[in-house]
Motif scaffolding. Structure first.
Motif, PDB file in Angstrom:
ATOM      1  N   ALA A 255       0.926  -1.240  -0.042  1.00  0.00           N
ATOM      2  CA  ALA A 255       0.043  -0.060  -0.112  1.00  0.00           C
ATOM      3  C   ALA A 255       0.919   1.098   0.072  1.00  0.00           C
ATOM      4  O   ALA A 255       2.033   1.341   0.583  1.00  0.00           O
ATOM      5  CB  ALA A 255      -0.902   0.033   1.048  1.00  0.00           C
ATOM      6  N   THR A 256       0.555   2.451  -0.576  1.00  0.00           N
ATOM      7  CA  THR A 256       1.205   3.733  -0.637  1.00  0.00           C
ATOM      8  C   THR A 256       1.504   4.152   0.710  1.00  0.00           C
ATOM      9  O   THR A 256       2.838   4.664   0.922  1.00  0.00           O
ATOM     10  CB  THR A 256       0.214   4.478  -1.423  1.00  0.00           C
ATOM     11  N   PRO A 257       0.963   3.923   1.860  1.00  0.00           N
ATOM     12  CA  PRO A 257       1.318   4.602   3.035  1.00  0.00           C
ATOM     13  C   PRO A 257       2.364   3.904   3.516  1.00  0.00           C
ATOM     14  O   PRO A 257       3.388   4.265   4.366  1.00  0.00           O
ATOM     15  CB  PRO A 257       0.020   4.404   3.915  1.00  0.00           C
ATOM     16  N   GLU A 258       2.383   2.496   3.417  1.00  0.00           N
ATOM     17  CA  GLU A 258       3.877   1.681   3.640  1.00  0.00           C
ATOM     18  C   GLU A 258       4.807   2.152   3.105  1.00  0.00           C
ATOM     19  O   GLU A 258       6.030   2.412   3.752  1.00  0.00           O
ATOM     20  CB  GLU A 258       3.427   0.178   3.136  1.00  0.00           C
TER      21      GLU A 258
ATOM     22  N   GLY B 158       2.363   8.717  -3.131  1.00  0.00           N
ATOM     23  CA  GLY B 158       2.633   7.523  -3.981  1.00  0.00           C
ATOM     24  C   GLY B 158       3.755   7.656  -5.104  1.00  0.00           C
ATOM     25  O   GLY B 158       4.152   6.800  -5.730  1.00  0.00           O
ATOM     26  N   SER B 159       3.801   8.962  -5.586  1.00  0.00           N
ATOM     27  CA  SER B 159       4.915   9.022  -6.369  1.00  0.00           C
ATOM     28  C   SER B 159       6.463   9.130  -5.877  1.00  0.00           C
ATOM     29  O   SER B 159       6.386   9.094  -4.738  1.00  0.00           O
ATOM     30  CB  SER B 159       4.719  10.877  -7.176  1.00  0.00           C
TER      31      SER B 159
END
Length: 350
Positions: free
Chosen positions: A106-109, A145-146
Protein backbone atom coordinates in the motif's frame (compact mmCIF):
# COMPACT_ATOMS: atom_id res chain seq x y z
CA UNK A 1 36.48 -20.68 -17.13
CA UNK A 2 34.65 -18.31 -19.44
CA UNK A 3 31.20 -17.31 -18.22
CA UNK A 4 28.34 -17.99 -20.60
CA UNK A 5 26.27 -15.01 -21.63
CA UNK A 6 23.30 -15.09 -19.24
CA UNK A 7 21.76 -11.73 -19.95
CA UNK A 8 18.09 -12.41 -20.64
CA UNK A 9 16.10 -11.31 -23.62
CA UNK A 10 14.53 -7.88 -23.24
CA UNK A 11 11.07 -6.77 -24.32
CA UNK A 12 11.27 -3.29 -25.84
CA UNK A 13 8.30 -1.04 -26.54
CA UNK A 14 9.44 1.96 -28.53
CA UNK A 15 12.42 3.25 -26.58
CA UNK A 16 11.24 1.95 -23.21
CA UNK A 17 11.98 -1.40 -21.64
CA UNK A 18 8.99 -2.50 -19.60
CA UNK A 19 10.33 -4.55 -16.71
CA UNK A 20 9.57 -2.71 -13.48
CA UNK A 21 6.44 -0.63 -14.02
CA UNK A 22 5.77 0.04 -10.36
CA UNK A 23 5.40 3.76 -9.78
CA UNK A 24 2.64 6.18 -10.63
CA UNK A 25 5.20 8.89 -11.39
CA UNK A 26 8.93 9.34 -11.11
CA UNK A 27 11.02 12.50 -11.07
CA UNK A 28 14.46 11.31 -12.08
CA UNK A 29 17.45 13.53 -11.42
CA UNK A 30 20.22 13.52 -14.01
CA UNK A 31 22.90 11.03 -13.08
CA UNK A 32 25.93 12.16 -11.13
CA UNK A 33 24.34 15.34 -9.94
CA UNK A 34 25.06 15.87 -6.27
CA UNK A 35 22.34 14.63 -3.92
CA UNK A 36 20.79 17.65 -2.19
CA UNK A 37 21.77 17.83 1.48
CA UNK A 38 18.14 18.13 2.56
CA UNK A 39 17.38 14.86 0.75
CA UNK A 40 20.28 13.12 2.51
CA UNK A 41 18.88 14.36 5.81
CA UNK A 42 15.28 13.39 4.94
CA UNK A 43 16.05 9.76 4.04
CA UNK A 44 18.60 8.82 6.69
CA UNK A 45 16.00 7.49 9.14
CA UNK A 46 14.12 5.48 6.52
CA UNK A 47 14.26 1.72 6.15
CA UNK A 48 15.82 0.33 2.98
CA UNK A 49 13.65 -1.87 0.79
CA UNK A 50 15.61 -3.93 -1.74
CA UNK A 51 13.74 -5.36 -4.72
CA UNK A 52 14.63 -8.95 -5.58
CA UNK A 53 14.02 -10.48 -8.96
CA UNK A 54 11.67 -13.34 -9.75
CA UNK A 55 13.38 -16.73 -9.65
CA UNK A 56 10.36 -18.79 -10.69
CA UNK A 57 9.68 -19.54 -14.36
CA UNK A 58 5.97 -18.69 -14.33
CA UNK A 59 3.63 -19.10 -17.26
CA UNK A 60 1.94 -16.41 -19.37
CA UNK A 61 3.12 -12.93 -20.29
CA UNK A 62 5.48 -12.74 -17.29
CA UNK A 63 7.11 -16.10 -18.00
CA UNK A 64 10.90 -16.37 -17.71
CA UNK A 65 13.41 -18.38 -19.69
CA UNK A 66 15.96 -20.59 -17.94
CA UNK A 67 18.65 -17.99 -18.60
CA UNK A 68 16.49 -15.26 -17.07
CA UNK A 69 15.90 -17.36 -13.96
CA UNK A 70 19.63 -18.08 -13.70
CA UNK A 71 20.50 -14.41 -14.17
CA UNK A 72 17.97 -13.34 -11.51
CA UNK A 73 19.14 -16.00 -9.06
CA UNK A 74 22.77 -14.88 -9.33
CA UNK A 75 21.78 -11.23 -8.95
CA UNK A 76 19.61 -11.89 -5.88
CA UNK A 77 22.36 -13.89 -4.20
CA UNK A 78 24.90 -11.13 -4.86
CA UNK A 79 22.73 -8.27 -3.59
CA UNK A 80 21.92 -10.16 -0.37
CA UNK A 81 25.56 -11.09 0.22
CA UNK A 82 27.20 -7.74 -0.50
CA UNK A 83 24.82 -4.82 0.01
CA UNK A 84 24.73 -4.76 3.83
CA UNK A 85 28.55 -4.73 4.00
CA UNK A 86 28.72 -1.34 2.30
CA UNK A 87 25.35 0.33 2.92
CA UNK A 88 25.60 3.59 4.90
CA UNK A 89 22.99 6.02 3.55
CA UNK A 90 20.20 5.12 6.00
CA UNK A 91 20.12 3.93 9.60
CA UNK A 92 16.97 1.83 9.40
CA UNK A 93 16.77 -1.91 8.82
CA UNK A 94 17.25 -3.50 5.40
CA UNK A 95 14.39 -5.58 4.01
CA UNK A 96 14.34 -7.75 0.88
CA UNK A 97 11.13 -8.34 -1.05
CA UNK A 98 10.35 -9.53 -4.57
CA UNK A 99 9.24 -7.00 -7.15
CA UNK A 100 5.73 -8.51 -7.08
CA UNK A 101 5.54 -8.16 -3.28
CA UNK A 102 6.54 -4.50 -3.54
CA UNK A 103 3.92 -3.84 -6.21
CA UNK A 104 1.28 -5.12 -3.79
CA UNK A 105 2.35 -2.83 -0.94
CA UNK A 106 0.00 0.00 0.00
CA UNK A 107 1.13 3.57 -0.67
CA UNK A 108 1.23 4.51 3.05
CA UNK A 109 3.69 1.66 3.67
CA UNK A 110 6.05 2.75 0.90
CA UNK A 111 6.69 6.23 2.28
CA UNK A 112 8.62 4.68 5.20
CA UNK A 113 11.17 3.20 2.82
CA UNK A 114 13.98 4.07 0.51
CA UNK A 115 13.68 1.67 -2.44
CA UNK A 116 16.63 0.14 -4.29
CA UNK A 117 15.79 -1.70 -7.51
CA UNK A 118 17.72 -2.66 -10.62
CA UNK A 119 16.63 -3.36 -14.19
CA UNK A 120 17.57 -3.13 -17.82
CA UNK A 121 16.99 0.29 -19.37
CA UNK A 122 17.46 1.92 -22.76
CA UNK A 123 19.56 5.10 -22.65
CA UNK A 124 19.28 7.33 -25.71
CA UNK A 125 21.98 9.76 -26.80
CA UNK A 126 21.18 12.19 -29.61
CA UNK A 127 24.77 11.84 -30.84
CA UNK A 128 25.68 8.24 -30.03
CA UNK A 129 22.46 6.28 -30.35
CA UNK A 130 20.80 3.82 -27.98
CA UNK A 131 22.43 1.85 -25.18
CA UNK A 132 20.95 -1.08 -23.29
CA UNK A 133 22.38 -0.81 -19.79
CA UNK A 134 21.81 -2.26 -16.35
CA UNK A 135 20.59 0.43 -13.96
CA UNK A 136 20.64 0.57 -10.16
CA UNK A 137 18.05 3.10 -8.97
CA UNK A 138 17.46 4.49 -5.51
CA UNK A 139 14.29 6.46 -4.73
CA UNK A 140 11.88 7.46 -2.01
CA UNK A 141 8.11 8.01 -2.00
CA UNK A 142 5.92 11.04 -1.51
CA UNK A 143 2.59 10.99 0.32
CA UNK A 144 0.69 10.63 -2.98
CA UNK A 145 2.68 7.53 -3.98
CA UNK A 146 4.89 9.28 -6.53
CA UNK A 147 8.62 8.64 -6.27
CA UNK A 148 11.63 10.90 -6.21
CA UNK A 149 15.04 9.74 -7.44
CA UNK A 150 17.98 9.92 -5.04
CA UNK A 151 20.64 8.22 -7.18
CA UNK A 152 20.92 6.23 -10.40
CA UNK A 153 23.84 4.31 -11.88
CA UNK A 154 23.53 2.82 -15.37
CA UNK A 155 26.38 0.91 -16.96
CA UNK A 156 27.23 -1.96 -19.32
CA UNK A 157 27.95 -5.06 -17.22
CA UNK A 158 29.72 -8.22 -18.20
CA UNK A 159 27.86 -11.48 -18.84
CA UNK A 160 26.21 -11.60 -15.42
CA UNK A 161 25.48 -9.07 -12.69
CA UNK A 162 27.12 -10.65 -9.67
CA UNK A 163 29.00 -9.76 -6.47
CA UNK A 164 31.58 -7.43 -8.01
CA UNK A 165 28.80 -5.44 -9.71
CA UNK A 166 27.00 -4.88 -6.41
CA UNK A 167 30.29 -3.82 -4.77
CA UNK A 168 30.96 -1.43 -7.67
CA UNK A 169 27.49 0.09 -7.36
CA UNK A 170 27.68 0.46 -3.59
CA UNK A 171 31.12 2.09 -3.64
CA UNK A 172 30.17 4.51 -6.42
CA UNK A 173 27.08 5.41 -4.36
CA UNK A 174 29.12 5.90 -1.18
CA UNK A 175 31.65 8.06 -3.01
CA UNK A 176 28.74 10.10 -4.31
CA UNK A 177 27.24 10.49 -0.84
CA UNK A 178 30.59 11.70 0.52
CA UNK A 179 30.87 14.28 -2.27
CA UNK A 180 27.28 15.41 -1.77
CA UNK A 181 27.92 15.99 1.94
CA UNK A 182 31.10 18.02 1.42
CA UNK A 183 30.84 19.75 -1.98
CA UNK A 184 28.51 22.40 -3.36
CA UNK A 185 29.20 21.38 -6.97
CA UNK A 186 31.74 19.36 -8.98
CA UNK A 187 34.13 22.28 -9.42
CA UNK A 188 37.59 21.08 -8.45
CA UNK A 189 36.37 17.59 -7.55
CA UNK A 190 38.26 15.86 -10.34
CA UNK A 191 41.98 16.46 -9.63
CA UNK A 192 43.46 15.57 -13.00
CA UNK A 193 47.12 16.08 -12.12
CA UNK A 194 46.81 13.96 -8.98
CA UNK A 195 44.94 11.23 -10.84
CA UNK A 196 47.56 11.03 -13.59
CA UNK A 197 50.30 10.73 -10.96
CA UNK A 198 48.33 8.09 -9.07
CA UNK A 199 47.82 6.05 -12.25
CA UNK A 200 51.61 5.63 -12.51
CA UNK A 201 51.44 3.36 -9.46
CA UNK A 202 48.52 1.25 -10.75
CA UNK A 203 48.10 -1.57 -13.24
CA UNK A 204 45.39 -1.06 -15.85
CA UNK A 205 43.38 -4.31 -15.90
CA UNK A 206 41.93 -4.11 -19.39
CA UNK A 207 39.03 -6.49 -19.92
CA UNK A 208 39.49 -8.37 -23.19
CA UNK A 209 35.92 -7.65 -24.33
CA UNK A 210 36.24 -3.85 -24.59
CA UNK A 211 39.12 -3.53 -27.06
CA UNK A 212 40.25 -5.11 -30.32
CA UNK A 213 43.85 -4.05 -29.78
CA UNK A 214 46.71 -6.36 -28.86
CA UNK A 215 48.69 -5.77 -25.67
CA UNK A 216 51.61 -4.41 -27.71
CA UNK A 217 49.29 -1.94 -29.46
CA UNK A 218 47.88 -0.77 -26.13
CA UNK A 219 51.37 -0.34 -24.65
CA UNK A 220 52.38 1.93 -27.51
CA UNK A 221 49.62 4.32 -26.46
CA UNK A 222 49.56 3.84 -22.68
CA UNK A 223 52.90 4.19 -20.93
CA UNK A 224 51.92 2.79 -17.52
CA UNK A 225 51.62 -0.85 -16.50
CA UNK A 226 48.77 -2.64 -18.32
CA UNK A 227 47.51 -6.20 -18.69
CA UNK A 228 44.71 -7.58 -20.87
CA UNK A 229 42.68 -9.88 -18.64
CA UNK A 230 39.36 -11.68 -18.56
CA UNK A 231 36.26 -9.89 -17.24
CA UNK A 232 36.28 -12.45 -14.42
CA UNK A 233 39.76 -11.30 -13.31
CA UNK A 234 38.57 -7.70 -13.24
CA UNK A 235 35.65 -8.78 -11.04
CA UNK A 236 37.98 -10.66 -8.71
CA UNK A 237 40.17 -7.58 -8.23
CA UNK A 238 37.10 -5.49 -7.38
CA UNK A 239 35.86 -8.10 -4.92
CA UNK A 240 39.24 -8.42 -3.19
CA UNK A 241 39.71 -4.63 -3.14
CA UNK A 242 43.08 -4.72 -4.84
CA UNK A 243 44.82 -1.41 -4.10
CA UNK A 244 46.98 -1.54 -7.22
CA UNK A 245 44.48 -1.94 -10.06
CA UNK A 246 42.39 0.21 -12.40
CA UNK A 247 39.50 -1.05 -14.55
CA UNK A 248 37.30 0.52 -17.24
CA UNK A 249 33.51 0.59 -17.38
CA UNK A 250 31.06 2.07 -19.88
CA UNK A 251 28.70 4.21 -17.79
CA UNK A 252 25.92 6.67 -18.53
CA UNK A 253 26.76 10.25 -17.59
CA UNK A 254 24.02 12.74 -18.25
CA UNK A 255 23.43 12.99 -22.00
CA UNK A 256 25.91 10.33 -23.16
CA UNK A 257 27.73 7.07 -22.52
CA UNK A 258 31.33 7.39 -21.42
CA UNK A 259 34.12 4.96 -20.60
CA UNK A 260 35.52 5.76 -17.18
CA UNK A 261 38.58 4.33 -15.43
CA UNK A 262 37.96 3.37 -11.77
CA UNK A 263 40.39 2.09 -9.18
CA UNK A 264 39.69 -1.42 -7.92
CA UNK A 265 39.88 -0.58 -4.21
CA UNK A 266 37.20 2.07 -3.71
CA UNK A 267 35.81 2.37 -7.28
CA UNK A 268 36.56 6.09 -7.43
CA UNK A 269 36.83 7.41 -10.97
CA UNK A 270 40.37 8.41 -11.95
CA UNK A 271 40.01 9.08 -15.68
CA UNK A 272 37.21 9.98 -18.12
CA UNK A 273 38.10 8.34 -21.42
CA UNK A 274 35.22 8.87 -23.84
CA UNK A 275 32.73 6.58 -25.51
CA UNK A 276 34.92 4.55 -27.86
CA UNK A 277 34.33 3.71 -31.49
CA UNK A 278 31.39 1.90 -33.00
CA UNK A 279 31.60 -1.57 -34.53
CA UNK A 280 28.50 -2.74 -36.39
CA UNK A 281 27.49 -5.93 -38.13
CA UNK A 282 25.19 -5.59 -41.14
CA UNK A 283 24.17 -9.03 -42.31
CA UNK A 284 27.44 -10.78 -43.18
CA UNK A 285 29.41 -7.51 -43.33
CA UNK A 286 31.21 -6.03 -40.36
CA UNK A 287 32.02 -2.32 -40.52
CA UNK A 288 33.98 -0.19 -38.08
CA UNK A 289 33.69 3.50 -37.44
CA UNK A 290 35.97 5.19 -34.91
CA UNK A 291 35.18 8.84 -34.49
CA UNK A 292 36.63 11.18 -31.89
CA UNK A 293 35.87 10.41 -28.27
CA UNK A 294 32.14 10.34 -27.68
CA UNK A 295 31.12 10.82 -31.32
CA UNK A 296 29.48 8.46 -33.81
CA UNK A 297 27.58 8.83 -37.08
CA UNK A 298 25.41 5.82 -36.21
CA UNK A 299 22.18 5.72 -34.27
CA UNK A 300 21.98 2.19 -32.98
CA UNK A 301 21.90 -0.18 -30.06
CA UNK A 302 25.43 -0.03 -28.71
CA UNK A 303 26.10 -2.64 -26.08
CA UNK A 304 28.29 -5.73 -26.42
CA UNK A 305 25.95 -8.35 -25.02
CA UNK A 306 22.34 -7.47 -25.70
CA UNK A 307 21.26 -6.96 -29.27
CA UNK A 308 17.87 -5.34 -29.74
CA UNK A 309 17.59 -3.77 -33.16
CA UNK A 310 17.66 -0.08 -33.96
CA UNK A 311 17.34 1.65 -37.32
CA UNK A 312 20.17 3.81 -38.61
CA UNK A 313 18.95 7.38 -39.10
CA UNK A 314 20.70 7.79 -42.47
CA UNK A 315 19.92 4.45 -44.12
CA UNK A 316 16.99 2.10 -44.55
CA UNK A 317 18.61 -1.07 -43.17
CA UNK A 318 18.64 -2.19 -39.56
CA UNK A 319 21.85 -2.16 -37.50
CA UNK A 320 22.60 -5.21 -35.35
CA UNK A 321 25.22 -6.10 -32.72
CA UNK A 322 26.68 -2.66 -32.35
CA UNK A 323 29.48 -2.31 -29.83
CA UNK A 324 31.62 0.51 -28.54
CA UNK A 325 35.27 -0.51 -28.18
CA UNK A 326 38.36 1.35 -27.04
CA UNK A 327 40.92 2.44 -29.64
CA UNK A 328 44.42 3.91 -29.59
CA UNK A 329 43.48 7.51 -28.89
CA UNK A 330 41.33 6.49 -25.96
CA UNK A 331 44.33 4.97 -24.21
CA UNK A 332 46.34 8.09 -24.97
CA UNK A 333 43.62 10.23 -23.41
CA UNK A 334 43.83 8.47 -20.01
CA UNK A 335 47.12 10.23 -19.22
CA UNK A 336 46.65 13.36 -21.32
CA UNK A 337 45.87 16.37 -19.12
CA UNK A 338 44.33 18.43 -21.93
CA UNK A 339 42.03 15.62 -23.08
CA UNK A 340 41.05 14.89 -19.48
CA UNK A 341 40.05 18.51 -18.93
CA UNK A 342 37.91 18.44 -22.07
CA UNK A 343 36.22 15.17 -21.08
CA UNK A 344 35.66 16.41 -17.51
CA UNK A 345 34.10 19.63 -18.80
CA UNK A 346 31.80 17.71 -21.13
CA UNK A 347 30.61 15.29 -18.45
CA UNK A 348 30.37 17.53 -15.38
CA UNK A 349 29.90 20.90 -17.04
CA UNK A 350 32.92 22.57 -15.40
Amino acid sequence: MKTRNLIPSIKIIGKTIVLFNLFLASNVHAQFKLIPKDVLEAVKEKKLLVALKNEIATQGKDSLTDDEVNFNTIYNKAIKEELSKYWKLTKGQIEYKTENEIRNMATPELKDYLLLHANWVVKVSRIQGEFVMFSFDLEYFEEDGSSESVFSLSYSPNDIVANADVIFMMKVLNNHIDMSQTLEDFTGYFNIERNIEDLKTKTLLLASNITNLSLDQVKKNYENEVRIVSPEEVAENISTENDEGVFIRLVWWGPEAVYGAFNTKDCDIVSIIGAGGLRVTLGSRQLEYYGPSGQSNFYSSATPYVNPWARNEHFSFQVFRSQYVLRKNHFKSILNEKWQKNNYRRVFGY
